[in-house]
Design an enzyme around this catalytic site. Structure first.
Site, PDB file in Angstrom:
ATOM      1  N   TYR A 228      17.324  20.469 111.232  1.00 44.06           N
ATOM      2  CA  TYR A 228      17.013  19.784 109.980  1.00 44.06           C
ATOM      3  C   TYR A 228      16.532  18.361 110.231  1.00 44.06           C
ATOM      4  CZ  TYR A 228      21.367  16.985 110.041  1.00 44.06           C
ATOM      5  OH  TYR A 228      22.349  16.087 110.357  1.00 44.06           O
TER       6      TYR A 228
ATOM      7  N   ARG B 210      10.521  14.366 115.874  1.00 45.17           N
ATOM      8  CA  ARG B 210      11.883  14.828 116.183  1.00 45.17           C
ATOM      9  C   ARG B 210      12.096  16.249 115.683  1.00 45.17           C
ATOM     10  NH1 ARG B 210      16.797  11.185 114.241  1.00 45.17           N
ATOM     11  NH2 ARG B 210      16.202  12.109 112.244  1.00 45.17           N
TER      12      ARG B 210
ATOM     13  N   ARG C   9      23.566  41.904 112.160  1.00 44.80           N
ATOM     14  CA  ARG C   9      24.109  40.698 112.795  1.00 44.80           C
ATOM     15  C   ARG C   9      24.131  40.852 114.312  1.00 44.80           C
ATOM     16  NH1 ARG C   9      28.804  38.551 114.772  1.00 44.80           N
ATOM     17  NH2 ARG C   9      29.037  36.313 114.481  1.00 44.80           N
TER      18      ARG C   9
ATOM     19  N   HIS D 245      24.157  38.048 117.869  1.00 49.41           N
ATOM     20  CA  HIS D 245      23.952  36.687 118.380  1.00 49.41           C
ATOM     21  C   HIS D 245      22.534  36.528 118.910  1.00 49.41           C
ATOM     22  CE1 HIS D 245      28.282  36.506 118.066  1.00 49.41           C
ATOM     23  NE2 HIS D 245      28.261  35.231 118.399  1.00 49.41           N
TER      24      HIS D 245
ATOM     25  N   LYS E  31      18.716  17.984 116.408  1.00 52.42           N
ATOM     26  CA  LYS E  31      19.263  17.783 115.059  1.00 52.42           C
ATOM     27  C   LYS E  31      19.586  19.157 114.467  1.00 52.42           C
ATOM     28  CE  LYS E  31      18.752  14.592 111.162  1.00 52.42           C
ATOM     29  NZ  LYS E  31      20.080  13.996 111.233  1.00 52.42           N
TER      30      LYS E  31
ATOM     31  N   GLU F  55      27.818   7.925 119.643  1.00 50.29           N
ATOM     32  CA  GLU F  55      27.240   7.518 118.353  1.00 50.29           C
ATOM     33  C   GLU F  55      28.308   7.600 117.278  1.00 50.29           C
ATOM     34  OE1 GLU F  55      24.070  10.277 117.310  1.00 50.29           O
ATOM     35  OE2 GLU F  55      25.206  11.976 118.047  1.00 50.29           O
TER      36      GLU F  55
ATOM     37  N   LEU G  93      21.937  11.741 119.083  1.00 51.29           N
ATOM     38  CA  LEU G  93      20.672  11.996 118.398  1.00 51.29           C
ATOM     39  C   LEU G  93      19.764  10.769 118.545  1.00 51.29           C
ATOM     40  CD1 LEU G  93      19.451  14.191 116.409  1.00 51.29           C
ATOM     41  CD2 LEU G  93      19.902  12.509 114.641  1.00 51.29           C
TER      42      LEU G  93
HETATM   43  N1  PDD Z   1      22.067  11.724 110.069  1.00 54.76           N
HETATM   44  N2  PDD Z   1      23.319  10.540 114.831  1.00 54.76           N
HETATM   45  C1  PDD Z   1      23.699  11.556 114.034  1.00 54.76           C
HETATM   46  C2  PDD Z   1      24.725  12.510 114.533  1.00 54.76           C
HETATM   47  C3  PDD Z   1      23.148  11.689 112.750  1.00 54.76           C
HETATM   48  O1  PDD Z   1      23.527  12.715 111.964  1.00 54.76           O
HETATM   49  C4  PDD Z   1      22.202  10.735 112.292  1.00 54.76           C
HETATM   50  C5  PDD Z   1      21.561  10.809 110.937  1.00 54.76           C
HETATM   51  C6  PDD Z   1      21.840   9.686 113.160  1.00 54.76           C
HETATM   52  C7  PDD Z   1      20.831   8.633 112.764  1.00 54.76           C
HETATM   53  O2  PDD Z   1      19.517   9.157 112.767  1.00 54.76           O
HETATM   54  P1  PDD Z   1      18.386   8.565 111.804  1.00 54.76           P
HETATM   55  O3  PDD Z   1      18.367   7.103 112.009  1.00 54.76           O
HETATM   56  O4  PDD Z   1      17.153   9.228 112.260  1.00 54.76           O
HETATM   57  O5  PDD Z   1      18.773   8.931 110.383  1.00 54.76           O
HETATM   58  C8  PDD Z   1      22.408   9.634 114.425  1.00 54.76           C
HETATM   59  C9  PDD Z   1      21.447  12.002 108.792  1.00 54.76           C
HETATM   60  C10 PDD Z   1      21.166  10.799 107.971  1.00 54.76           C
HETATM   61  C11 PDD Z   1      22.256  13.082 108.090  1.00 54.76           C
HETATM   62  O6  PDD Z   1      22.679  13.998 108.775  1.00 54.76           O
HETATM   63  O7  PDD Z   1      22.421  13.024 106.868  1.00 54.76           O
END
Ligand code: PDD
Length: 296
Positions: A41, A60, A109, A111, A156, A189, A213
């Site tokens: 996403y 990304r 289903r 995997h 992501k 993070e 991320l």
């Molecule tokens: N999340 N790290 C993680 C685990 C995140 O889920 C996000 C952002 C970031 C920051 O990435 P960016 O600056 O590109 O938004 C870092 C979004 C906002 C979410 O999951 O809602």
């Protein structure tokens, strides 16, 4: 509550080629996103109806799709057109768009993904609200937690159970969020954000790797810092670096940079949002204004 309802009733979503009311959108119970969390996403901020840092978000998305071997279902132009059409169907000037691609529907289903599945594409948008004034003056409270995730946090992925659990654990400890400490002792993070610290006037953040991320907001902050002669350095950070930081920020597309003023119950710096954060906030707002005017 009534405001939330009115937001929902106005909402149009994009699902597999159609723009339909959110209340009418349905996906199959056999979608691999639902059964396996098998998808990726993006969350993209929109200012004055314009997608912010679109190239970086699109890149990304493409990286995430490639990393999990889901074929990219649309061209760059088609992605842009899809999201701009969705944005224009809503009255809000500032929005955040959520975009999800799953591997698709598989009746049996397994995997192991079947060959030639058709990815499910879903997108919706919400109003992007300004950060609470209280947070801007007082900051947020954060606890450190063990990073319990896998070793591909650069993707992501929609499978966010560890992030959800860490957010819950932070709440149970009376905090607003968590900063994650990896098994190797380094900071990765936040539960849904990147971490930047300020030490002796310098911005420090962990280098991009499989542990975190690659945040788009972090890229924007690096760009803004460079244009204001603020040093931005990527290096591994430890718990000790956090504890001795002058300032700590959490950065994300929906919150920009949030100042952390309490870490594990101890004041960060003087316990209020710091001077460098204040400067960055002004510069960041200027950058957004320039972006809206087409100057950057
Ligand atoms: N999340 N790290 C993680 C685990 C995140 O889920 C996000 C952002 C970031 C920051 O990435 P960016 O600056 O590109 O938004 C870092 C979004 C906002 C979410 O999951 O809602």
């Amino acid at each position: 509550m009534s405001q939330n309802l009115s937001v929902v009733s106005q909402q149009i979503v994009y699902l597999n080629g159609e723009y339909i009311p959110m209340s009418e959108s349905q996906i199959s119970t056999q979608d691999r996103g639902f059964l396996f969390g098998d998808g990726v996403y993006e969350v993209i901020p929109v200012y004055q109806q314009k997608l912010f840092a679109w190239e970086e978000h699109l890149q990304r998305l493409k990286n995430s799709l490639a990393a999990v071997s889901i074929p990219n279902p649309l061209t760059d132009d088609a992605w842009l057109d899809l999201l701009n059409t969705l944005i224009a169907k809503h009255p809000w000037q500032d929005q955040f768009v959520y975009l999800q691609v799953t591997r698709g529907i598989q009746m049996q289903r397994d995997h192991l993904p079947a060959d030639c599945l058709t990815p499910t594409i879903y997108a919706y948008t919400n109003p992007l609200k300004p950060v609470d004034a209280k947070i801007l003056t007082q900051g947020i409270q954060v606890v450190t937690l063990e990073d319990i995730r896998w070793l591909r946090c650069d993707i992501k992925a929609i499978a966010l159970l560890p992030n959800v659990l860490m957010k819950l654990a932070a709440k149970h400890q009376g905090a607003d969020d968590a900063i994650l400490v990896g098994r190797d002792g380094t900071i990765s993070e936040g539960s849904a954000s990147n971490v930047v610290i300020v030490k002796n006037g310098e911005l420090l953040t962990p280098p991009n790797s499989h542990k975190l991320l690659p945040g788009v907001t972090r890229i924007v902050i690096e760009r803004v810092a460079a244009s204001h002669q603020l040093s931005f350095v990527e290096r591994e950070l430890t718990l000790q670096d956090l504890q001795s930081a002058d300032e700590i920020w959490l950065t994300s597309s929906t919150k920009e940079a949030l100042p952390v003023t309490l870490l594990d119950g101890v004041k960060v710096g003087s316990g209020v949002p710091g001077p460098v954060w204040n400067r960055m906030r002004d510069h960041y707002q200027q950058y957004k204004a320039q972006f809206v005017s087409g100057l950057v």
